[in-house]
Design a protein around this motif. Structure first.
Motif, PDB file in Angstrom:
ATOM      1  N   GLU A   1       0.761  -1.229  -0.036  1.00 30.53           N
ATOM      2  CA  GLU A   1       0.214   0.168  -0.013  1.00 30.53           C
ATOM      3  C   GLU A   1       1.049   1.447  -0.020  1.00 30.53           C
ATOM      4  O   GLU A   1       2.053   1.200   0.847  1.00 30.53           O
ATOM      5  N   LEU A   2       0.345   2.186  -0.727  1.00 32.56           N
ATOM      6  CA  LEU A   2       1.603   3.404  -1.055  1.00 32.56           C
ATOM      7  C   LEU A   2       0.493   4.479  -0.905  1.00 32.56           C
ATOM      8  O   LEU A   2      -0.701   4.685  -1.369  1.00 32.56           O
ATOM      9  N   ASP A   3       0.862   5.653  -0.249  1.00 30.36           N
ATOM     10  CA  ASP A   3       0.567   6.962  -0.210  1.00 30.36           C
ATOM     11  C   ASP A   3       0.649   7.802  -1.547  1.00 30.36           C
ATOM     12  O   ASP A   3       1.626   7.272  -2.255  1.00 30.36           O
ATOM     13  N   PRO A   4       0.065   8.620  -1.807  1.00 33.86           N
ATOM     14  CA  PRO A   4       0.157   9.460  -3.053  1.00 33.86           C
ATOM     15  C   PRO A   4       1.542   9.908  -3.077  1.00 33.86           C
ATOM     16  O   PRO A   4       2.074  10.334  -2.227  1.00 33.86           O
ATOM     17  N   GLY A   5       2.206   9.761  -4.325  1.00 31.54           N
ATOM     18  CA  GLY A   5       3.320  10.492  -4.387  1.00 31.54           C
ATOM     19  C   GLY A   5       4.292  10.049  -5.674  1.00 31.54           C
ATOM     20  O   GLY A   5       3.520   9.091  -6.477  1.00 31.54           O
ATOM     21  N   ARG A   6       5.560  10.223  -5.818  1.00 31.12           N
ATOM     22  CA  ARG A   6       6.247   9.577  -6.850  1.00 31.12           C
ATOM     23  C   ARG A   6       7.320   8.807  -6.141  1.00 31.12           C
ATOM     24  O   ARG A   6       7.981   8.963  -5.393  1.00 31.12           O
ATOM     25  N   TYR A   7       7.222   7.422  -6.861  1.00 33.58           N
ATOM     26  CA  TYR A   7       8.139   6.426  -6.718  1.00 33.58           C
ATOM     27  C   TYR A   7       9.018   5.943  -8.077  1.00 33.58           C
ATOM     28  O   TYR A   7       8.724   6.674  -8.838  1.00 33.58           O
ATOM     29  N   ALA A   8       9.856   5.005  -7.714  1.00 32.43           N
ATOM     30  CA  ALA A   8      10.636   4.371  -8.871  1.00 32.43           C
ATOM     31  C   ALA A   8      10.640   2.874  -8.377  1.00 32.43           C
ATOM     32  O   ALA A   8      10.853   2.559  -7.379  1.00 32.43           O
TER      33      ALA A   8
END
Length: 160
Positions: A85-92
């Protein structure tokens, strides 16, 4: 609407990574908390690749050659998956082929996002307290049935 947005943010592609190299695949999550699902598969020979989920900050540190953290990682495998589960945002996503010095890697990569139901945890996973309760109730039920059966058998047992 949320499901339509999730479909737009998902991708399915083949990523090329040179022998002994790594590649970052940046992405942005939906504006609401969601479950990140990533699957990968090596499309040829090689020992396997490692997939890792990084924050945007960790990806920047990796590009600069500094120590970086990972949120989630696999071992060096022919195929695998990541889920979190991820919070909104930028990842790679880091596709790491540094274990293999002989072959470049063609890696099929699929990323999708699922809505979070609010129950928490992975689907089908119970909290430790619920797990203990299920085990205790199951054991109690089993012992009750065994005791009842034993009593019934003893009644009909021939006595000398």
């Amino acid at each position: 609407m949320f499901l339509a947005l999730l479909a737009l943010l998902a991708f399915n592609d083949v990523v090329s990574v040179g022998a002994g190299q790594w590649k970052l695949v940046p992405f942005k999550t939906p504006n609401e908390r969601s479950r990140f699902v990533c699957e990968f598969m090596l499309m040829g020979e090689g020992a396997g690749v490692r997939a890792a989920l990084l924050t945007e900050e960790s990806a920047a540190k990796l590009r600069q050659g500094h120590l970086h953290g990972v949120l989630l990682s696999t071992g060096y495998e022919q195929k695998g998956h990541l889920r979190r589960e991820l919070d909104p945002g930028r990842y790679a996503i880091l596709i790491d082929n540094r274990m293999e010095g002989r072959y470049g890697a063609e890696v099929w990569l699929r990323v999708a996002f699922e809505p979070v139901t609010g129950l928490g945890g992975e689907p089908g996973e119970l909290s430790p307290q619920r797990r203990a309760a299920v085990i205790a109730i199951s054991a109690l039920f089993f012992l009750s049935v065994a005791a009842y059966t034993w009593r019934r058998l003893l009644r009909h047992w021939p006595r000398k």
